[in-house]
Design an enzyme around this catalytic site. Structure first.
Site, PDB file in Angstrom:
ATOM      1  CG  LEU A  37     -11.793 -41.293  57.612  1.00  0.00           C
ATOM      2  CD1 LEU A  37     -12.443 -42.385  58.268  1.00  0.00           C
ATOM      3  CD2 LEU A  37     -10.790 -40.613  58.518  1.00  0.00           C
ATOM      4  N   GLY A  64     -13.494 -36.754  56.107  1.00  0.00           N
ATOM      5  CA  GLY A  64     -12.301 -36.593  56.740  1.00  0.00           C
ATOM      6  C   GLY A  64     -11.519 -35.099  56.597  1.00  0.00           C
ATOM      7  CG  ASN A 100     -18.078 -38.232  50.354  1.00  0.00           C
ATOM      8  OD1 ASN A 100     -17.747 -38.194  51.730  1.00  0.00           O
ATOM      9  ND2 ASN A 100     -17.670 -38.729  49.471  1.00  0.00           N
ATOM     10  CD  GLU A 101     -18.331 -38.788  56.152  1.00  0.00           C
ATOM     11  OE1 GLU A 101     -19.120 -37.880  55.674  1.00  0.00           O
ATOM     12  OE2 GLU A 101     -17.650 -38.027  56.704  1.00  0.00           O
TER      13      GLU A 101
HETATM   14  C1  LIG Z   1     -20.129 -45.758  61.936  1.00  0.00           C
HETATM   15  C2  LIG Z   1     -19.141 -45.647  60.667  1.00  0.00           C
HETATM   16  C3  LIG Z   1     -18.626 -44.480  60.741  1.00  0.00           C
HETATM   17  C4  LIG Z   1     -17.423 -43.937  59.600  1.00  0.00           C
HETATM   18  C5  LIG Z   1     -17.121 -42.550  59.822  1.00  0.00           C
HETATM   19  C6  LIG Z   1     -16.248 -42.190  58.939  1.00  0.00           C
HETATM   20  C7  LIG Z   1     -16.064 -40.516  58.691  1.00  0.00           C
HETATM   21  C8  LIG Z   1     -15.109 -40.252  57.595  1.00  0.00           C
HETATM   22  C9  LIG Z   1     -15.083 -40.908  56.515  1.00  0.00           C
HETATM   23  C10 LIG Z   1     -14.065 -40.561  55.255  1.00  0.00           C
HETATM   24  O1  LIG Z   1     -13.573 -39.685  55.292  1.00  0.00           O
HETATM   25  S1  LIG Z   1     -14.432 -41.915  53.931  1.00  0.00           S
HETATM   26  C11 LIG Z   1     -13.442 -41.184  52.558  1.00  0.00           C
HETATM   27  C12 LIG Z   1     -14.267 -40.264  51.908  1.00  0.00           C
HETATM   28  N1  LIG Z   1     -13.766 -39.506  50.932  1.00  0.00           N
HETATM   29  C13 LIG Z   1     -13.949 -39.682  49.291  1.00  0.00           C
HETATM   30  O2  LIG Z   1     -15.213 -40.153  48.960  1.00  0.00           O
HETATM   31  C14 LIG Z   1     -13.213 -38.985  48.494  1.00  0.00           C
HETATM   32  C15 LIG Z   1     -12.809 -39.924  47.515  1.00  0.00           C
HETATM   33  N2  LIG Z   1     -11.865 -39.695  46.477  1.00  0.00           N
HETATM   34  C16 LIG Z   1     -12.334 -38.641  45.605  1.00  0.00           C
HETATM   35  O3  LIG Z   1     -13.507 -38.351  45.091  1.00  0.00           O
HETATM   36  C17 LIG Z   1     -11.347 -38.255  44.538  1.00  0.00           C
HETATM   37  O4  LIG Z   1     -10.032 -39.086  44.692  1.00  0.00           O
HETATM   38  C18 LIG Z   1     -10.769 -36.601  44.795  1.00  0.00           C
HETATM   39  C19 LIG Z   1     -10.621 -36.399  45.991  1.00  0.00           C
HETATM   40  C20 LIG Z   1     -12.059 -35.899  44.281  1.00  0.00           C
HETATM   41  C21 LIG Z   1      -9.369 -36.601  43.896  1.00  0.00           C
HETATM   42  O5  LIG Z   1      -9.821 -36.890  42.466  1.00  0.00           O
HETATM   43  P1  LIG Z   1      -8.728 -37.187  41.378  1.00  0.00           P
HETATM   44  O6  LIG Z   1      -9.426 -37.234  40.149  1.00  0.00           O
HETATM   45  O7  LIG Z   1      -7.510 -35.727  41.563  1.00  0.00           O
HETATM   46  O8  LIG Z   1      -7.842 -38.384  41.808  1.00  0.00           O
HETATM   47  P2  LIG Z   1      -8.330 -39.816  42.015  1.00  0.00           P
HETATM   48  O9  LIG Z   1      -7.700 -40.472  40.605  1.00  0.00           O
HETATM   49  O10 LIG Z   1      -9.801 -40.133  42.279  1.00  0.00           O
HETATM   50  O11 LIG Z   1      -7.376 -40.524  43.443  1.00  0.00           O
HETATM   51  C22 LIG Z   1      -6.329 -40.780  42.982  1.00  0.00           C
HETATM   52  C23 LIG Z   1      -5.928 -42.179  43.844  1.00  0.00           C
HETATM   53  O12 LIG Z   1      -6.468 -41.924  45.210  1.00  0.00           O
HETATM   54  C24 LIG Z   1      -7.177 -42.780  45.706  1.00  0.00           C
HETATM   55  N3  LIG Z   1      -8.017 -42.379  46.609  1.00  0.00           N
HETATM   56  C25 LIG Z   1      -8.713 -41.253  46.434  1.00  0.00           C
HETATM   57  N4  LIG Z   1      -9.615 -40.931  47.691  1.00  0.00           N
HETATM   58  C26 LIG Z   1      -9.090 -41.947  48.458  1.00  0.00           C
HETATM   59  C27 LIG Z   1      -9.220 -42.071  49.947  1.00  0.00           C
HETATM   60  N5  LIG Z   1     -10.238 -41.400  50.570  1.00  0.00           N
HETATM   61  N6  LIG Z   1      -8.965 -43.263  50.426  1.00  0.00           N
HETATM   62  C28 LIG Z   1      -7.948 -44.102  49.892  1.00  0.00           C
HETATM   63  N7  LIG Z   1      -7.623 -43.702  48.476  1.00  0.00           N
HETATM   64  C29 LIG Z   1      -8.287 -42.619  47.878  1.00  0.00           C
HETATM   65  C30 LIG Z   1      -7.883 -43.133  44.329  1.00  0.00           C
HETATM   66  O13 LIG Z   1      -8.701 -44.336  44.311  1.00  0.00           O
HETATM   67  C31 LIG Z   1      -6.826 -43.220  43.292  1.00  0.00           C
HETATM   68  O14 LIG Z   1      -6.075 -44.430  43.570  1.00  0.00           O
HETATM   69  P3  LIG Z   1      -5.452 -45.125  42.278  1.00  0.00           P
HETATM   70  O15 LIG Z   1      -6.516 -45.559  41.382  1.00  0.00           O
HETATM   71  O16 LIG Z   1      -4.493 -43.988  41.839  1.00  0.00           O
HETATM   72  O17 LIG Z   1      -4.956 -46.329  43.058  1.00  0.00           O
END
Ligand SMILES: CCCCCCC/C=C/C(=O)SCCNC(=O)CCNC(=O)[C@H](O)C(C)(C)COP(=O)(O)OP(=O)(O)OC[C@H]1O[C@@H](n2cnc3c(N)ncnc32)[C@H](O)[C@@H]1OP(=O)(O)O
Length: 298
Positions: free
Chosen positions: A107, A152, A174-175
């Site tokens: 997400l 997600g 990893n939520e």
């Molecule tokens: C009752 C409550 C119920 C809730 C249920 C919710 C169910 C689902 C939840 C989710 O999906 S929450 C999201 C979980 N995802 C993560 O934790 C992934 C986080 N990201 C990473 O670990 C890394 O970004 C990566 C995917 C391994 C890629 O690494 P890489 O080094 O290639 O890139 P980064 O420099 O880390 O990221 C680039 C840029 O993108 C931003 N970003 C990364 N992930 C997200 C995200 N999920 N949402 C929004 N933005 C994201 C990151 O901050 C970087 O931004 P900038 O610094 O360039 O501005």
């Protein structure tokens, strides 16, 4: 190869975004100020091609940098799936990524940071609908996982029928690391693949599996070098399409029925939980720190 592009995505270019609450309900309009940030325009974020010879579409997720699932992006995916379902000649869809080393980072966390109640509700309903569509579609679905596939992202891959992944990436739920809990229907679809205990401990720890462990456990079906993932997905799709469509789809419906029944009876309560939980101050603090930690790792 005969390719045809679908002219699918118009919604997000307009001043008002038409966002369906559910497939069967009328759409609602959101003010443009509620649009989330994106580094790619809506038109670039999702590319659909269709190969008439193989009768297979490819849904290319290109919302840079990491295919974060925003409301607009989920809506686009949902509309595209519906169009493909209705395209009688189309028998399968491969979901692939145009982001370097990331299939989908889950997400878009910005959707959960200081949200408006209206948008939060529409966001979750749209996600529920998109998952249900993918989980139950008559189309054969293959995820071509060329990079990390987190939370997600795993929602998308685990709803598919077959998964091919590149080595040395991470996949899973990893939520808890964000202070939130995966919804039961997502947990169920992972549990269907890897079993109760592996789901339980990985969920509680927020553990992400390596591609190799995911293969061993059945969270993915094949691991092949990154530049061969899409080719392998196409080859596997062709093999799957040798099974008659209706028998394959009925078998899938049979196997997934319990999960779908549970989803349908619990989706309203799940929505309430989400909209009440996310705005809590303690959750907002944790989400904020998580986003900061992503930014500061550079
Ligand atoms: C009752 C409550 C119920 C809730 C249920 C919710 C169910 C689902 C939840 C989710 O999906 S929450 C999201 C979980 N995802 C993560 O934790 C992934 C986080 N990201 C990473 O670990 C890394 O970004 C990566 C995917 C391994 C890629 O690494 P890489 O080094 O290639 O890139 P980064 O420099 O880390 O990221 C680039 C840029 O993108 C931003 N970003 C990364 N992930 C997200 C995200 N999920 N949402 C929004 N933005 C994201 C990151 O901050 C970087 O931004 P900038 O610094 O360039 O501005």
């Amino acid at each position: 190869m005969t390719m045809r592009s679908f002219g699918l995505i118009r919604q997000c270019c307009n001043a008002l975004v038409r966002v369906p609450l559910a497939r069967e309900k009328s759409p609602v309009s959101l003010p443009i100020s509620h649009l989330s940030r994106s580094l790619t325009t809506a038109a670039e974020a999702l590319k659909i091609t269709y190969d008439e010879k193989s009768e297979v579409a490819t849904m290319h997720l290109c919302r840079k940098p990491v295919n974060g699932l925003s409301l607009e992006f989920i809506t686009q995916i949902s509309i595209a799936l519906e169009k493909l379902e209705n395209e009688r000649s189309c028998r399968g869809v491969i979901i692939s990524s145009g982001c370097d080393n990331v299939f989908c980072a889950g997400l878009d966390i910005n959707e959960m940071l200081r949200p408006t109640p209206e948008r939060l509700e529409i966001f979750w309903k749209t996600l529920q609908d998109m998952w249900l569509q993918l989980f139950t579609t008559r189309l054969m679905t293959v995820a071509a996982i060329t990079g990390h596939c987190i939370a997600g992202g795993c929602l998308i891959s685990s709803a598919c029928d077959h998964r091919v992944m590149a080595p040395n990436f991470k996949i899973g739920l990893n939520e808890v690391k964000l202070g939130i809990v995966a919804p039961f229907w997502l947990v169920d679809s992972v549990k269907n693949l890897i079993g109760y205990r592996q789901t339980e401990w990985s969920l509680m720890k927020g553990h992400l599996f390596s591609s190799e462990d995911a293969l061993r456990l059945g969270l993915v079906d094949k691991v092949v070098p990154q530049d061969q993932v899409v080719l392998q997905a196409e080859a596997d799709m062709a093999e799957w399409l040798q099974v008659p469509d209706s028998a394959r789809h009925l078998s899938k419906t049979l196997m997934r029925r319990d999960t779908v029944v549970r989803f349908r009876s619990g989706r309203e309560a799940d929505l309430k939980t989400f909209v009440n939980y996310i705005p809590k101050e303690s959750i907002q603090k944790t989400l904020h720190s998580y986003v900061e930690s992503l930014k500061s790792k550079k």
